[in-house]
Design a protein around this motif. Structure first.
Motif, PDB file in Angstrom:
ATOM      1  N   ASP A 303       0.826  -1.206   0.000  1.00  0.00           N
ATOM      2  CA  ASP A 303       0.000   0.000   0.000  1.00  0.00           C
ATOM      3  C   ASP A 303       0.862   1.259   0.000  1.00  0.00           C
ATOM      4  O   ASP A 303       2.083   1.216   0.209  1.00  0.00           O
ATOM      5  CB  ASP A 303      -1.010  -0.016   1.152  1.00  0.00           C
ATOM      6  N   LYS A 347      -4.586 -10.179  -3.814  1.00  0.00           N
ATOM      7  CA  LYS A 347      -5.831 -10.323  -3.066  1.00  0.00           C
ATOM      8  C   LYS A 347      -5.736  -9.696  -1.678  1.00  0.00           C
ATOM      9  O   LYS A 347      -6.701  -9.707  -0.917  1.00  0.00           O
ATOM     10  CB  LYS A 347      -6.184 -11.807  -2.943  1.00  0.00           C
ATOM     11  N   ALA A 348      -4.568  -9.190  -1.342  1.00  0.00           N
ATOM     12  CA  ALA A 348      -4.351  -8.541  -0.048  1.00  0.00           C
ATOM     13  C   ALA A 348      -3.163  -7.605  -0.212  1.00  0.00           C
ATOM     14  O   ALA A 348      -2.566  -7.519  -1.293  1.00  0.00           O
ATOM     15  CB  ALA A 348      -4.088  -9.576   1.045  1.00  0.00           C
ATOM     16  N   SER A 349      -2.833  -6.886   0.835  1.00  0.00           N
ATOM     17  CA  SER A 349      -1.726  -5.932   0.735  1.00  0.00           C
ATOM     18  C   SER A 349      -0.888  -5.955   2.004  1.00  0.00           C
ATOM     19  O   SER A 349      -1.367  -6.301   3.087  1.00  0.00           O
ATOM     20  CB  SER A 349      -2.253  -4.511   0.492  1.00  0.00           C
ATOM     21  N   ASN A 351       1.346  -3.789   4.728  1.00  0.00           N
ATOM     22  CA  ASN A 351       1.508  -2.459   5.309  1.00  0.00           C
ATOM     23  C   ASN A 351       2.798  -2.499   6.121  1.00  0.00           C
ATOM     24  O   ASN A 351       2.889  -3.217   7.119  1.00  0.00           O
ATOM     25  CB  ASN A 351       0.311  -2.105   6.197  1.00  0.00           C
ATOM     26  N   SER A 368      -0.649  -7.031   7.458  1.00  0.00           N
ATOM     27  CA  SER A 368      -1.306  -7.371   6.200  1.00  0.00           C
ATOM     28  C   SER A 368      -2.794  -7.099   6.333  1.00  0.00           C
ATOM     29  O   SER A 368      -3.363  -7.200   7.426  1.00  0.00           O
ATOM     30  CB  SER A 368      -1.070  -8.844   5.851  1.00  0.00           C
ATOM     31  N   ALA A 369      -3.411  -6.745   5.210  1.00  0.00           N
ATOM     32  CA  ALA A 369      -4.853  -6.486   5.214  1.00  0.00           C
ATOM     33  C   ALA A 369      -5.441  -6.962   3.900  1.00  0.00           C
ATOM     34  O   ALA A 369      -4.790  -6.921   2.857  1.00  0.00           O
ATOM     35  CB  ALA A 369      -5.136  -5.000   5.405  1.00  0.00           C
ATOM     36  N   SER A 370      -6.672  -7.437   3.972  1.00  0.00           N
ATOM     37  CA  SER A 370      -7.409  -7.812   2.771  1.00  0.00           C
ATOM     38  C   SER A 370      -8.781  -7.160   2.838  1.00  0.00           C
ATOM     39  O   SER A 370      -9.263  -6.826   3.931  1.00  0.00           O
ATOM     40  CB  SER A 370      -7.546  -9.340   2.667  1.00  0.00           C
ATOM     41  N   PRO A 371      -9.431  -6.947   1.686  1.00  0.00           N
ATOM     42  CA  PRO A 371     -10.732  -6.264   1.681  1.00  0.00           C
ATOM     43  C   PRO A 371     -11.748  -6.954   2.585  1.00  0.00           C
ATOM     44  O   PRO A 371     -11.914  -8.172   2.541  1.00  0.00           O
ATOM     45  CB  PRO A 371     -11.154  -6.342   0.206  1.00  0.00           C
ATOM     46  N   GLY A 372     -12.389  -6.158   3.428  1.00  0.00           N
ATOM     47  CA  GLY A 372     -13.427  -6.689   4.297  1.00  0.00           C
ATOM     48  C   GLY A 372     -12.926  -7.396   5.535  1.00  0.00           C
ATOM     49  O   GLY A 372     -13.717  -7.950   6.294  1.00  0.00           O
ATOM     50  N   GLU A 374     -10.062  -7.403   9.017  1.00  0.00           N
ATOM     51  CA  GLU A 374      -9.243  -6.563   9.872  1.00  0.00           C
ATOM     52  C   GLU A 374      -7.766  -6.766   9.559  1.00  0.00           C
ATOM     53  O   GLU A 374      -7.348  -7.813   9.064  1.00  0.00           O
ATOM     54  CB  GLU A 374      -9.511  -6.893  11.347  1.00  0.00           C
ATOM     55  N   LYS A 375      -6.976  -5.753   9.872  1.00  0.00           N
ATOM     56  CA  LYS A 375      -5.535  -5.833   9.640  1.00  0.00           C
ATOM     57  C   LYS A 375      -4.920  -6.903  10.534  1.00  0.00           C
ATOM     58  O   LYS A 375      -5.276  -7.047  11.698  1.00  0.00           O
ATOM     59  CB  LYS A 375      -4.894  -4.474   9.920  1.00  0.00           C
TER      60      LYS A 375
END
Length: 394
Positions: A303, A347-349, A351, A368-372, A374-375
């Motif tokens: 990100d 599919k995720a990012s 940080n 790490s975080a993915s849509p929908g 929690e980190k």
């Protein structure tokens, strides 16, 4: 939770029972850590618990219902109704007692396996110091071998950048020329000619590969065209050390397939201004990377808040140690400029943020975080430089 509810029902029926062990993972997660036979046993035990609960509740309902006088073939005295209710309750208790050992044992099995797969792991990479020209030559030899072994028909050296923390990447033509010279020295026929218009990143149409030149012939399969670039990150305030990364990606999949890193000087030099040893380590608190790598083909993007050096180190670890997919588009846009980079199927990012440190120690927090979702905090990434201890004066 089913067993806990069952124990409460039994307690309500004035039956004392030992409290079930507190699981470290919730019951719905238990089957994930069981094999096929164990999952079948777990399913049977859960069904038996449900049947036992139903019988106990049925008996308690009969026991607590107001007694009405009944006549005829189904006449039943209050004592007979109470005895029938007690028999049903006893049957339910027996079912619960029979199922409980299986649930307890399988919970413990799942808990032990959960602890094993989520234990802390350390991903490490030692970085010996190497002179600038030697680093370029060695990277050329190693990456050319990878390209040959994997059957790439074309190799394009697209550019190089120098990145100082807190500043935008600086495209470095001199480094591109030096790497090209090292590449040609190792194999004069390896590199493809540079397009007349040069290289630039154009976002792919649909799911196709990105275009890197107006003269670019899009690859139609993997392992046709390799892309090579270099990145330099000065490390010390006195410019006595830097990290040189040389990466290779597949132009069709836009995946980084090889990464070389060298602890070196900030440019050509005949000797080291200072002698260092360096180590790169990631303390993965919950085995996040091994578990993710084992669960399928994952690519994670980086990100916009990521530390440039932290992201560069993480890319290297993912390729060399972690076996996680690394997209090339974000790096290529920094090297070449052009369109907003594709996520390359991420599919995720990641940080990655700076977490203190000093002139010789660079520390980063990795999450790490993915849509929908929690980190997820992954752990601490540390690059540590050390100067050899000087002998004590006589």
């Amino acid at each position: 939770m089913l067993a806990l509810f069952a124990s409460l029902v039994v307690f309500a029926a004035s039956e004392t029972a030992p409290l079930p062990p507190v699981p470290i993972i919730p019951d719905p997660e238990v089957p994930r850590y069981l094999n096929i036979v164990e999952r079948s046993e777990w399913g049977r035990a859960v069904r038996q618990i449900e049947l036992g609960q139903a019988r106990v509740q049925q008996g308690m309902s009969i026991m607590g219902a107001p007694r009405l006088e009944s006549k005829g073939a189904f006449a039943e005295t209050a004592e007979q109704a109470k005895a029938r209710a007690q028999k049903i309750i006893d049957e339910g208790r027996n079912q619960l007692a029979q199922a409980q050992p299986s649930l307890t044992r399988l919970r413990n099995v799942a808990a032990a396996r959960h602890l094993e797969v989520t234990k802390t792991v350390n991903l490490n990479n030692e970085l010996p110091q190497a002179l600038w020209n030697y680093s370029l030559t060695l990277s050329a030899v190693r990456l050319q071998k990878i390209a040959r072994d994997q059957g790439f028909k074309q190799q394009h050296l697209v550019g190089a950048i120098t990145v100082v923390e807190g500043n935008k990447p600086l495209r470095t033509t001199a480094l591109t020329d030096q790497l090209r010279a090292a590449w040609n020295k190792a194999d004069p026929k390896a590199l493809s000619p540079v397009p007349v218009a040069g290289y630039g990143y154009a976002c792919p149409a649909g799911d196709g590969p990105a275009t890197l030149s107006s003269e670019w012939k899009l690859p139609t399969t993997p392992r046709q065209t390799a892309l090579i670039w270099a990145e330099v990150y000065p490390l010390t305030a006195d410019n006595s050390a830097s990290l040189l990364f040389v990466r290779m990606a597949d132009a069709f999949s836009m995946r980084v397939i090889a990464s070389e890193v060298y602890l070196t000087t900030t440019g050509p030099a005949d000797s080291f201004p200072k002698v260092y040893t360096a180590s790169l380590s990631l303390k993965d608190e919950k085995s996040f990377i091994p578990r993710l790598a084992g669960s399928g083909d994952w690519v994670l993007s980086y990100d916009g808040t990521c530390s440039p050096l932290g992201a560069a180190l993480m890319r290297h670890l993912c390729v060399r140690v972690g076996n996680l997919g690394v997209g090339a588009s974000q790096s290529l846009v920094e090297v070449l400029g052009g369109d907003t980079p594709s996520l390359d199927g991420a599919k995720a990012s990641w940080n990655i943020t700076t977490d203190g440190g000093s002139n010789l120690v660079k520390s980063f927090k990795v999450a790490s975080a993915s849509p929908g979702a929690e980190k997820t905090d992954v752990g601490q990434l540390v690059l540590k430089l050390e100067e050899p201890a000087k002998p004590a004066g006589k």
